[in-house]
Scaffold this motif. Sequence first.
Motif, PDB file in Angstrom:
ATOM      1  N   ARG A 112      16.795  16.066 -14.248  1.00 37.61           N
ATOM      2  CA  ARG A 112      15.606  16.742 -14.801  1.00 37.61           C
ATOM      3  C   ARG A 112      14.454  15.756 -15.004  1.00 37.61           C
ATOM      4  N   ARG A 113      14.776  14.563 -15.503  1.00 37.52           N
ATOM      5  CA  ARG A 113      13.728  13.546 -15.680  1.00 37.52           C
ATOM      6  C   ARG A 113      13.141  13.151 -14.327  1.00 37.52           C
ATOM      7  N   CYS A 114      13.985  13.057 -13.324  1.00 41.73           N
ATOM      8  CA  CYS A 114      13.525  12.746 -11.972  1.00 41.73           C
ATOM      9  C   CYS A 114      12.593  13.847 -11.457  1.00 41.73           C
ATOM     10  N   LEU A 115      12.975  15.096 -11.665  1.00 41.34           N
ATOM     11  CA  LEU A 115      12.147  16.211 -11.220  1.00 41.34           C
ATOM     12  C   LEU A 115      10.830  16.271 -11.981  1.00 41.34           C
ATOM     13  N   ASP A 116      10.849  15.910 -13.259  1.00 38.79           N
ATOM     14  CA  ASP A 116       9.614  15.835 -14.037  1.00 38.79           C
ATOM     15  C   ASP A 116       8.672  14.788 -13.461  1.00 38.79           C
ATOM     16  N   ALA A 117       9.231  13.661 -13.063  1.00 46.87           N
ATOM     17  CA  ALA A 117       8.428  12.561 -12.534  1.00 46.87           C
ATOM     18  C   ALA A 117       7.943  12.835 -11.107  1.00 46.87           C
ATOM     19  N   HIS A 118       8.692  13.645 -10.359  1.00 50.22           N
ATOM     20  CA  HIS A 118       8.357  13.924  -8.955  1.00 50.22           C
ATOM     21  C   HIS A 118       8.396  15.428  -8.702  1.00 50.22           C
ATOM     22  N   PRO A 119       7.327  16.140  -9.045  1.00 50.00           N
ATOM     23  CA  PRO A 119       7.329  17.602  -8.853  1.00 50.00           C
ATOM     24  C   PRO A 119       7.514  18.022  -7.399  1.00 50.00           C
ATOM     25  N   ASP A 120       7.173  17.143  -6.454  1.00 47.36           N
ATOM     26  CA  ASP A 120       7.359  17.494  -5.043  1.00 47.36           C
ATOM     27  C   ASP A 120       8.836  17.718  -4.710  1.00 47.36           C
ATOM     28  N   ILE A 121       9.736  17.034  -5.429  1.00 45.97           N
ATOM     29  CA  ILE A 121      11.174  17.256  -5.222  1.00 45.97           C
ATOM     30  C   ILE A 121      11.546  18.657  -5.714  1.00 45.97           C
ATOM     31  N   ALA A 122      10.974  19.048  -6.847  1.00 39.99           N
ATOM     32  CA  ALA A 122      11.247  20.395  -7.376  1.00 39.99           C
ATOM     33  C   ALA A 122      10.766  21.459  -6.397  1.00 39.99           C
ATOM     34  N   TYR A 123       9.591  21.249  -5.798  1.00 41.06           N
ATOM     35  CA  TYR A 123       9.084  22.204  -4.814  1.00 41.06           C
ATOM     36  C   TYR A 123       9.982  22.238  -3.575  1.00 41.06           C
ATOM     37  N   ALA A 124      10.501  21.090  -3.193  1.00 37.75           N
ATOM     38  CA  ALA A 124      11.400  21.042  -2.036  1.00 37.75           C
ATOM     39  C   ALA A 124      12.694  21.807  -2.327  1.00 37.75           C
ATOM     40  N   ILE A 125      13.186  21.715  -3.555  1.00 41.22           N
ATOM     41  CA  ILE A 125      14.392  22.471  -3.933  1.00 41.22           C
ATOM     42  C   ILE A 125      14.097  23.968  -3.869  1.00 41.22           C
ATOM     43  N   LEU A 126      12.951  24.366  -4.404  1.00 41.37           N
ATOM     44  CA  LEU A 126      12.573  25.782  -4.343  1.00 41.37           C
ATOM     45  C   LEU A 126      12.440  26.236  -2.899  1.00 41.37           C
ATOM     46  N   ASN A 127      11.843  25.401  -2.075  1.00 42.12           N
ATOM     47  CA  ASN A 127      11.663  25.749  -0.670  1.00 42.12           C
ATOM     48  C   ASN A 127      13.021  25.822   0.046  1.00 42.12           C
TER      49      ASN A 127
END
Length: 135
Positions: A112-127
């Motif tokens: 979660r901390r990683c995803l907070d720091a790198h929102p592009d990873i969160a978007y990639a997961i959603l994609n």
Amino acid sequence: MPITPPFQIRKECPPGACVCERALLENDPQADLRVLRLTRDEEKRLIERIEAIATYAELMRLSQRLEEQLGVRLTIAPGPNEVRTVRGFAIELSPRPGLCRKTRQSVPAAVRRCLDAHPDIAYAILNAHDLLGQL
């Protein structure tokens, strides 16, 4: 009679403090003891490595390595409700005998901390789960 593996293993949690079911592993001669390789020092290094991840590909590679080396599956998926923040992701380690309760909490927190720091990873997961569609 407990089996002693040829590698350093994690120290046992105090009685009643954890629900890792470590005794199931130690009493079964056919048990997969890979998960016990994750000592406290190794867990700290793993948390640091997770927090330093900068791309979705790195996160997927780390997930694959966890499964190969420890036999533990890390799942990261959008939660059942809306995903407005990283709290909306369902991040968990598969339950497995020998996996400490604290580890099952600290690894998802690090992701979660990683995803907070790198929102592009969160978007990639959603994609990857086709939630962004063809925007």
